[in-house]
Design a protein around this motif. Sequence first.
Motif, PDB file in Angstrom:
ATOM      1  N   ILE A  71      30.205  46.217  36.429  1.00 29.92           N
ATOM      2  CA  ILE A  71      31.399  45.495  35.926  1.00 29.92           C
ATOM      3  C   ILE A  71      31.409  44.195  37.529  1.00 29.92           C
ATOM      4  O   ILE A  71      32.238  43.573  37.161  1.00 29.92           O
ATOM      5  CB  ILE A  71      32.349  46.825  36.089  1.00 29.92           C
ATOM      6  CG1 ILE A  71      31.890  47.264  34.699  1.00 29.92           C
ATOM      7  CG2 ILE A  71      33.271  46.087  36.008  1.00 29.92           C
ATOM      8  CD1 ILE A  71      32.522  48.868  35.619  1.00 29.92           C
TER       9      ILE A  71
ATOM     10  N   THR B 123      29.488  41.004  37.532  1.00 30.86           N
ATOM     11  CA  THR B 123      30.480  40.747  36.127  1.00 30.86           C
ATOM     12  C   THR B 123      31.643  40.070  36.201  1.00 30.86           C
ATOM     13  O   THR B 123      32.189  38.371  35.585  1.00 30.86           O
ATOM     14  CB  THR B 123      29.910  41.418  34.398  1.00 30.86           C
ATOM     15  OG1 THR B 123      28.379  41.504  35.073  1.00 30.86           O
ATOM     16  CG2 THR B 123      30.517  40.887  33.356  1.00 30.86           C
ATOM     17  N   SER B 124      32.398  40.746  36.852  1.00 35.40           N
ATOM     18  CA  SER B 124      33.945  40.312  37.579  1.00 35.40           C
ATOM     19  C   SER B 124      33.588  38.780  37.692  1.00 35.40           C
ATOM     20  O   SER B 124      34.410  38.291  37.341  1.00 35.40           O
ATOM     21  CB  SER B 124      34.671  40.704  38.008  1.00 35.40           C
ATOM     22  OG  SER B 124      34.624  42.656  36.695  1.00 35.40           O
TER      23      SER B 124
ATOM     24  N   LEU C 168      41.571  36.402  30.825  1.00 34.48           N
ATOM     25  CA  LEU C 168      40.683  36.652  32.673  1.00 34.48           C
ATOM     26  C   LEU C 168      41.648  36.134  33.118  1.00 34.48           C
ATOM     27  O   LEU C 168      41.839  36.868  34.714  1.00 34.48           O
ATOM     28  CB  LEU C 168      39.957  36.628  31.873  1.00 34.48           C
ATOM     29  CG  LEU C 168      38.309  37.076  31.276  1.00 34.48           C
ATOM     30  CD1 LEU C 168      36.887  35.754  31.065  1.00 34.48           C
ATOM     31  CD2 LEU C 168      38.540  38.157  31.883  1.00 34.48           C
TER      32      LEU C 168
ATOM     33  N   ILE D 230      34.258  43.426  28.677  1.00 35.22           N
ATOM     34  CA  ILE D 230      35.144  42.817  29.898  1.00 35.22           C
ATOM     35  C   ILE D 230      36.209  41.710  28.643  1.00 35.22           C
ATOM     36  O   ILE D 230      37.111  42.335  29.000  1.00 35.22           O
ATOM     37  CB  ILE D 230      34.770  42.160  31.278  1.00 35.22           C
ATOM     38  CG1 ILE D 230      34.056  43.248  31.778  1.00 35.22           C
ATOM     39  CG2 ILE D 230      35.787  41.762  32.296  1.00 35.22           C
ATOM     40  CD1 ILE D 230      34.031  42.297  32.922  1.00 35.22           C
TER      41      ILE D 230
ATOM     42  N   ARG E  76      41.553  44.854  36.459  1.00 31.89           N
ATOM     43  CA  ARG E  76      42.302  44.957  35.561  1.00 31.89           C
ATOM     44  C   ARG E  76      41.625  45.749  34.670  1.00 31.89           C
ATOM     45  O   ARG E  76      41.745  46.225  33.690  1.00 31.89           O
ATOM     46  CB  ARG E  76      42.286  43.732  34.694  1.00 31.89           C
ATOM     47  CG  ARG E  76      43.995  42.685  35.820  1.00 31.89           C
ATOM     48  CD  ARG E  76      43.947  41.394  34.812  1.00 31.89           C
ATOM     49  NE  ARG E  76      44.044  41.881  33.648  1.00 31.89           N
ATOM     50  CZ  ARG E  76      43.824  40.432  33.174  1.00 31.89           C
ATOM     51  NH1 ARG E  76      43.361  39.646  33.149  1.00 31.89           N
ATOM     52  NH2 ARG E  76      44.148  40.924  31.073  1.00 31.89           N
ATOM     53  N   MET E  77      40.464  45.780  34.949  1.00 31.50           N
ATOM     54  CA  MET E  77      39.161  46.118  34.118  1.00 31.50           C
ATOM     55  C   MET E  77      38.907  47.601  34.761  1.00 31.50           C
ATOM     56  O   MET E  77      39.210  48.384  33.781  1.00 31.50           O
ATOM     57  CB  MET E  77      37.684  45.992  34.845  1.00 31.50           C
ATOM     58  CG  MET E  77      36.842  46.147  34.091  1.00 31.50           C
ATOM     59  SD  MET E  77      36.957  46.132  31.710  1.00 31.50           S
ATOM     60  CE  MET E  77      35.405  46.669  30.623  1.00 31.50           C
TER      61      MET E  77
ATOM     62  N   ILE F 164      40.434  40.012  38.325  1.00 31.99           N
ATOM     63  CA  ILE F 164      39.482  41.114  36.582  1.00 31.99           C
ATOM     64  C   ILE F 164      38.511  42.243  36.887  1.00 31.99           C
ATOM     65  O   ILE F 164      39.319  42.708  36.177  1.00 31.99           O
ATOM     66  CB  ILE F 164      38.057  39.535  36.747  1.00 31.99           C
ATOM     67  CG1 ILE F 164      38.833  38.159  35.724  1.00 31.99           C
ATOM     68  CG2 ILE F 164      37.246  40.190  35.139  1.00 31.99           C
ATOM     69  CD1 ILE F 164      38.123  37.427  35.941  1.00 31.99           C
ATOM     70  N   LEU F 165      38.091  42.480  37.972  1.00 36.15           N
ATOM     71  CA  LEU F 165      37.987  43.768  38.162  1.00 36.15           C
ATOM     72  C   LEU F 165      38.642  45.044  38.362  1.00 36.15           C
ATOM     73  O   LEU F 165      38.634  45.618  37.312  1.00 36.15           O
ATOM     74  CB  LEU F 165      36.956  43.711  39.823  1.00 36.15           C
ATOM     75  CG  LEU F 165      36.657  45.391  40.355  1.00 36.15           C
ATOM     76  CD1 LEU F 165      35.547  45.740  38.862  1.00 36.15           C
ATOM     77  CD2 LEU F 165      35.609  45.171  41.714  1.00 36.15           C
TER      78      LEU F 165
ATOM     79  N   GLU G 161      29.841  41.012  30.727  1.00 35.55           N
ATOM     80  CA  GLU G 161      30.388  39.969  30.262  1.00 35.55           C
ATOM     81  C   GLU G 161      31.431  40.269  28.866  1.00 35.55           C
ATOM     82  O   GLU G 161      32.794  40.246  28.356  1.00 35.55           O
ATOM     83  CB  GLU G 161      30.183  38.857  30.284  1.00 35.55           C
ATOM     84  CG  GLU G 161      29.502  38.176  30.866  1.00 35.55           C
ATOM     85  CD  GLU G 161      29.078  36.606  30.832  1.00 35.55           C
ATOM     86  OE1 GLU G 161      28.766  36.436  30.404  1.00 35.55           O
ATOM     87  OE2 GLU G 161      28.719  36.059  31.793  1.00 35.55           O
TER      88      GLU G 161
ATOM     89  N   GLY H   1      38.123  37.363  40.532  1.00 32.34           N
ATOM     90  CA  GLY H   1      37.050  38.040  40.383  1.00 32.34           C
ATOM     91  C   GLY H   1      37.200  39.985  40.573  1.00 32.34           C
ATOM     92  O   GLY H   1      37.115  40.335  39.743  1.00 32.34           O
TER      93      GLY H   1
ATOM     94  N   GLY I  47      34.797  35.115  36.803  1.00 34.26           N
ATOM     95  CA  GLY I  47      35.764  34.125  37.680  1.00 34.26           C
ATOM     96  C   GLY I  47      35.049  33.061  37.880  1.00 34.26           C
ATOM     97  O   GLY I  47      36.151  31.789  38.550  1.00 34.26           O
TER      98      GLY I  47
END
Length: 164
Positions: free
Chosen positions: A92, A95-96, A144, A136, A77-78, A74-75, A133, A71, A100
């Motif tokens: 964000i 949702t990450s 992901l 992202i 990277r976003m 992902i956060l 979602e 998670g 995950g």
Amino acid sequence: MKGPSIVENRRLLGLLETALMREARLWKAPVFKSECVQSGDVSSCQHQEMIVWLGDVNRRLHFCPETLALGVCILNRMLTTVKAQPKYLKCIAFTSLVLGAKINEEDEVKGSVSDLVAESGCSFSTAEIVRMERIILDKLHWDLYTSTPVDFIHIVRSFTFFWS
């Protein structure tokens, strides 16, 4: 207790090399404003607060450490892909974590998005999470999974070094 065979060690080495190559290709360090003041950009303090908050939510939802690590990846990277406003950062981040969990957790553990929102104590609607979602997934090109620090720990722990 017998250690892993040479074949198993080669397989683990291959996993480690693959993880390192994927990390080198996908990972970029997010750049945050150094000061902790409210402005239009996410600051390093706000980012750190979100990581701590995600850890708390991860514990409340009884997710595994791998889910939290993914998670956070992902956060990050976003946040390297888009310039996020601080008012959307919590959505964000949550949702990450949900994404995950969809990758790492069993269906019985994670429940539905509406259940996760309710259990986490967040003020987001299910529609907001589903919309985030999609954003992202679109921004990260539906790719992901990235190697996390926890993955490297598992791989390195699996190696057995023979000292003569």
